[in-house]
Design a protein around this motif. Structure first.
Motif, PDB file in Angstrom:
ATOM      1  N   LEU A  15       0.822  -1.210   0.000  1.00  0.00           N
ATOM      2  CA  LEU A  15       0.000   0.000   0.000  1.00  0.00           C
ATOM      3  C   LEU A  15       0.858   1.263   0.000  1.00  0.00           C
ATOM      4  O   LEU A  15       0.551   2.235  -0.690  1.00  0.00           O
ATOM      5  CB  LEU A  15      -0.939  -0.001   1.218  1.00  0.00           C
ATOM      6  N   ARG A  16       1.960   1.246   0.767  1.00  0.00           N
ATOM      7  CA  ARG A  16       2.806   2.456   0.850  1.00  0.00           C
ATOM      8  C   ARG A  16       3.365   2.833  -0.531  1.00  0.00           C
ATOM      9  O   ARG A  16       3.499   4.012  -0.858  1.00  0.00           O
ATOM     10  CB  ARG A  16       3.937   2.265   1.858  1.00  0.00           C
ATOM     11  N   ASP A  17       3.679   1.807  -1.362  1.00  0.00           N
ATOM     12  CA  ASP A  17       4.199   2.084  -2.706  1.00  0.00           C
ATOM     13  C   ASP A  17       3.095   2.601  -3.630  1.00  0.00           C
ATOM     14  O   ASP A  17       3.331   3.469  -4.470  1.00  0.00           O
ATOM     15  CB  ASP A  17       4.832   0.822  -3.305  1.00  0.00           C
ATOM     16  N   VAL A  18       1.897   2.065  -3.461  1.00  0.00           N
ATOM     17  CA  VAL A  18       0.752   2.524  -4.257  1.00  0.00           C
ATOM     18  C   VAL A  18       0.465   3.995  -3.949  1.00  0.00           C
ATOM     19  O   VAL A  18       0.252   4.809  -4.853  1.00  0.00           O
ATOM     20  CB  VAL A  18      -0.494   1.661  -3.981  1.00  0.00           C
ATOM     21  N   VAL A  19       0.469   4.343  -2.664  1.00  0.00           N
ATOM     22  CA  VAL A  19       0.220   5.734  -2.241  1.00  0.00           C
ATOM     23  C   VAL A  19       1.330   6.641  -2.762  1.00  0.00           C
ATOM     24  O   VAL A  19       1.068   7.736  -3.289  1.00  0.00           O
ATOM     25  CB  VAL A  19       0.099   5.824  -0.701  1.00  0.00           C
ATOM     26  N   GLN A  42      -5.839  15.271   5.494  1.00  0.00           N
ATOM     27  CA  GLN A  42      -6.651  15.544   4.307  1.00  0.00           C
ATOM     28  C   GLN A  42      -6.360  14.531   3.193  1.00  0.00           C
ATOM     29  O   GLN A  42      -7.281  13.991   2.572  1.00  0.00           O
ATOM     30  CB  GLN A  42      -6.363  16.962   3.816  1.00  0.00           C
ATOM     31  N   LEU A  43      -5.068  14.246   2.968  1.00  0.00           N
ATOM     32  CA  LEU A  43      -4.689  13.288   1.922  1.00  0.00           C
ATOM     33  C   LEU A  43      -5.169  11.874   2.275  1.00  0.00           C
ATOM     34  O   LEU A  43      -5.631  11.131   1.416  1.00  0.00           O
ATOM     35  CB  LEU A  43      -3.174  13.300   1.710  1.00  0.00           C
ATOM     36  N   ALA A  44      -5.036  11.515   3.552  1.00  0.00           N
ATOM     37  CA  ALA A  44      -5.483  10.185   4.005  1.00  0.00           C
ATOM     38  C   ALA A  44      -6.985  10.022   3.756  1.00  0.00           C
ATOM     39  O   ALA A  44      -7.434   8.975   3.274  1.00  0.00           O
ATOM     40  CB  ALA A  44      -5.150   9.996   5.477  1.00  0.00           C
ATOM     41  N   ASP A  45      -7.758  11.071   4.065  1.00  0.00           N
ATOM     42  CA  ASP A  45      -9.214  11.024   3.835  1.00  0.00           C
ATOM     43  C   ASP A  45      -9.532  10.911   2.344  1.00  0.00           C
ATOM     44  O   ASP A  45     -10.393  10.132   1.940  1.00  0.00           O
ATOM     45  CB  ASP A  45      -9.887  12.285   4.401  1.00  0.00           C
ATOM     46  N   ILE A  54       0.808   7.675   3.943  1.00  0.00           N
ATOM     47  CA  ILE A  54       0.931   9.057   3.457  1.00  0.00           C
ATOM     48  C   ILE A  54       2.252   9.655   3.945  1.00  0.00           C
ATOM     49  O   ILE A  54       3.017  10.250   3.179  1.00  0.00           O
ATOM     50  CB  ILE A  54      -0.249   9.943   3.945  1.00  0.00           C
ATOM     51  N   ARG A  55       2.523   9.458   5.230  1.00  0.00           N
ATOM     52  CA  ARG A  55       3.755   9.994   5.831  1.00  0.00           C
ATOM     53  C   ARG A  55       4.989   9.395   5.161  1.00  0.00           C
ATOM     54  O   ARG A  55       5.960  10.093   4.850  1.00  0.00           O
ATOM     55  CB  ARG A  55       3.748   9.687   7.335  1.00  0.00           C
ATOM     56  N   GLU A  56       4.955   8.064   4.933  1.00  0.00           N
ATOM     57  CA  GLU A  56       6.085   7.381   4.289  1.00  0.00           C
ATOM     58  C   GLU A  56       6.281   7.878   2.854  1.00  0.00           C
ATOM     59  O   GLU A  56       7.414   8.089   2.404  1.00  0.00           O
ATOM     60  CB  GLU A  56       5.855   5.864   4.291  1.00  0.00           C
TER      61      GLU A  56
END
Length: 224
Positions: A15-19, A42-45, A54-56
């Motif tokens: 998921l972190r790579d997809v984001v 906001q981005l997470a929502d 998102i942070r990563e």
């Protein structure tokens, strides 16, 4: 922030790579604009994920130079700098000149017909006035030239630059006054290829890239 920002899920990627890929594409395509703040919540929502990926992703984007961490403000999309523009376009100019030289020598008649067809699609996109559509049809036009080189290594090198170029291509196309000049430049390149005139084709391609650098550099200075 554009309403069309969404995650393209991929079962083969964490998921972190997809984001990360989603945010990276949004920045390169201008959906997240230079100077825009990146708010984790906001981005997470918006993407329907937790704040951790998102942070990563923001940390990785900072390493790539696409995001800046501003003290007491947080993360924001990095502005396009004149140096980064020059660095990319110096490499692109050389690769494009080589590509057009080889394409003039090696393109089959069917490929020349396809280049003409892509130019028609580009003209229609310019008439419609949608920057993303113009950028995509511009890219499709150049793809026919790259394919026409019959040089897989050159195509690979150009593709490695593609995403970095996309940001500047879109920035150039946003300038409505330059779209008719772009059309003329494409026509000049096409005519030189049809006549197999290598020197004319290289000169037309060089002018095409030079005009992009001049215009985007001016836009950068105006927004400083």
């Amino acid at each position: 922030m554009g309403n069309d920002l969404k995650v393209n899920m991929n079962e083969y990627l964490p998921l972190r790579d997809v984001v990360f890929n989603t945010l990276r594409q949004a920045i390169l395509k201008g959906e997240l604009a230079p100077g825009e703040r990146l708010m984790e919540i906001q981005l997470a929502d918006r993407l329907g994920v937790s704040r951790t990926p998102i942070r990563e992703a923001i940390r990785k984007l900072e390493l790539e130079g696409l995001v800046l961490m501003i003290p007491r403000k947080g993360a924001e999309v990095a502005k396009i700098s004149e140096k980064s523009l020059r660095d990319v376009l110096e490499v692109r100019r050389s690769l494009e000149e080589l590509a057009i030289e080889l394409a003039c020598q090696r393109m089959l008649p069917d490929a020349v017909d396809e280049l003409e067809q892509r130019q028609e699609e580009f003209k229609n996109a310019v008439l419609n006035g949608n920057p993303m559509e113009i950028a995509e049809t511009d890219e499709a036009y150049h793809d026919v030239i790259y394919k026409g080189t019959c040089n897989d290594r050159l195509i690979q090198m150009i593709n490695n630059l593609r995403e970095q170029m996309y940001r500047y291509r879109l920035e150039y196309i946003k300038d409505k006054d330059k779209r008719q000049i772009l059309l003329l430049e494409h026509d000049n390149i096409l005519e030189a290829v049809k006549k197999r005139k290598v020197d004319e084709a290289k000169e037309a391609m060089r002018e095409h890239i030079d005009n992009q650098e001049i215009t985007v550099s001016r836009n950068i200075k105006e927004h400083e």
